[in-house]
Design an enzyme around this catalytic site. Structure first.
Site, PDB file in Angstrom:
ATOM      1  N   ASN A 154      -4.780  23.429 -31.876  1.00 15.37           N
ATOM      2  CA  ASN A 154      -4.547  23.009 -30.487  1.00 15.37           C
ATOM      3  C   ASN A 154      -5.466  23.685 -29.479  1.00 15.37           C
ATOM      4  O   ASN A 154      -5.816  23.094 -28.459  1.00 15.37           O
ATOM      5  CB  ASN A 154      -3.085  23.223 -30.108  1.00 15.37           C
ATOM      6  CG  ASN A 154      -2.174  22.256 -30.833  1.00 15.37           C
ATOM      7  OD1 ASN A 154      -2.550  21.120 -31.093  1.00 15.37           O
ATOM      8  ND2 ASN A 154      -0.986  22.704 -31.187  1.00 15.37           N
ATOM      9  N   HIS A 168      -2.236  33.957 -35.245  1.00 16.78           N
ATOM     10  CA  HIS A 168      -2.898  33.062 -34.286  1.00 16.78           C
ATOM     11  C   HIS A 168      -3.809  33.835 -33.329  1.00 16.78           C
ATOM     12  O   HIS A 168      -4.621  33.229 -32.630  1.00 16.78           O
ATOM     13  CB  HIS A 168      -1.828  32.316 -33.488  1.00 16.78           C
ATOM     14  CG  HIS A 168      -2.076  30.850 -33.313  1.00 16.78           C
ATOM     15  ND1 HIS A 168      -3.030  30.135 -34.016  1.00 16.78           N
ATOM     16  CD2 HIS A 168      -1.470  29.935 -32.498  1.00 16.78           C
ATOM     17  CE1 HIS A 168      -2.999  28.870 -33.641  1.00 16.78           C
ATOM     18  NE2 HIS A 168      -2.067  28.719 -32.720  1.00 16.78           N
ATOM     19  N   HIS A 198       2.891  38.655 -28.966  1.00 15.08           N
ATOM     20  CA  HIS A 198       1.972  37.890 -29.819  1.00 15.08           C
ATOM     21  C   HIS A 198       0.789  38.713 -30.333  1.00 15.08           C
ATOM     22  O   HIS A 198      -0.028  38.192 -31.092  1.00 15.08           O
ATOM     23  CB  HIS A 198       1.448  36.668 -29.052  1.00 15.08           C
ATOM     24  CG  HIS A 198       2.504  35.676 -28.726  1.00 15.08           C
ATOM     25  ND1 HIS A 198       3.203  34.980 -29.690  1.00 15.08           N
ATOM     26  CD2 HIS A 198       3.016  35.276 -27.530  1.00 15.08           C
ATOM     27  CE1 HIS A 198       4.086  34.189 -29.105  1.00 15.08           C
ATOM     28  NE2 HIS A 198       3.996  34.354 -27.793  1.00 15.08           N
ATOM     29  N   ASN A 219      -2.556  26.304 -26.413  1.00 16.67           N
ATOM     30  CA  ASN A 219      -2.718  24.870 -26.161  1.00 16.67           C
ATOM     31  C   ASN A 219      -3.478  24.557 -24.877  1.00 16.67           C
ATOM     32  O   ASN A 219      -3.890  23.424 -24.674  1.00 16.67           O
ATOM     33  CB  ASN A 219      -1.347  24.183 -26.087  1.00 16.67           C
ATOM     34  CG  ASN A 219      -0.565  24.333 -27.362  1.00 16.67           C
ATOM     35  OD1 ASN A 219      -1.028  24.934 -28.332  1.00 16.67           O
ATOM     36  ND2 ASN A 219       0.630  23.797 -27.382  1.00 16.67           N
TER      37      ASN A 219
END
EC number: 3.1.1.29
Length: 196
Positions: free
Chosen positions: A114, A20, A15, A68
């Site tokens: 989120n 994000h 990631h 989240n």
């Protein structure tokens, strides 16, 4: 005075370059500027760097939970160090701003983010500062009239031109940070918002 800067993102090598993770990118540059190093802190569910700013402790936090569950990490560190929501700056990716744009904001809604939803749940208030780094929205980029999945979009690497614009917005955010940290939030906002 701000005592905690949180960068939002997802953990793991897979990631690292995702849109994000713009909050992580910001903190990585800031930690380098402050000669601070991130260390894993299990009790805070994240990686923490400690620095001094004008003689005061300043914590940098990259939650190791997935996006989240970011509030779990933020809540744990805030409870331990007695940091109030007003002393927090959360750096996040923002779909509703174009790449290259950064905005400061106190409180407000989560915009469907989120990470912010979970932080708000753990702090029991939306009244904390946010530095929103524009990553653009897939509806602006699809071009063929078909909607692009938002979840897929935020978990992908930006194109080179977009990355350069996001990097510029990170730099703009870092330039106004001294004003923000000393409490001159209005001037910090005016300067940042005039940059694009």
């Amino acid at each position: 005075m701000t005592k905690l800067i949180v960068g939002l993102g997802n953990p793991g090598e897979e990631h690292t370059e995702d849109r994000h993770n713009a909050g992580f990118w910001f903190l990585d540059v800031l930690a380098k500027q402050l000669n601070s190093r991130f260390e894993s802190e299990k009790r805070f569910h994240g990686k923490v760097a400690k620095a001094k700013w004008e003689g005061e402790d300043l914590f940098l936090l990259k939650p190791s939970t997935y996006m989240n569950l970011s509030g779990q990490s933020v809540g744990a560190l805030c409870r331990f160090h007695k940091i109030t929501p007003a002393e927090i700056l959360v750096v996040q990716d923002e779909l509703d701003l174009k790449p290259g744009t950064a905005r400061l904001k106190l409180g407000g809604g989560t915009g469907g983010h989120n990470g912010l939803k979970d932080i708000q749940a753990h702090l029991s208030t939306p009244e904390y500062w946010r530095l929103r780094l524009g990553i653009g929205h897939p509806r602006d980029l699809a071009g063929d009239g078909r909607p692009m999945d938002v979840a897929d979009y935020v978990l992908r690497r930006p194109q080179l031109a977009e990355q350069k614009m996001i990097d510029a917005s990170i730099e703009n955010g870092l330039q106004i940070l001294p004003l923000f940290l000393k409490g001159d939030t209005q001037t910090a906002m005016m300067e940042l918002h005039s940059k694009a």
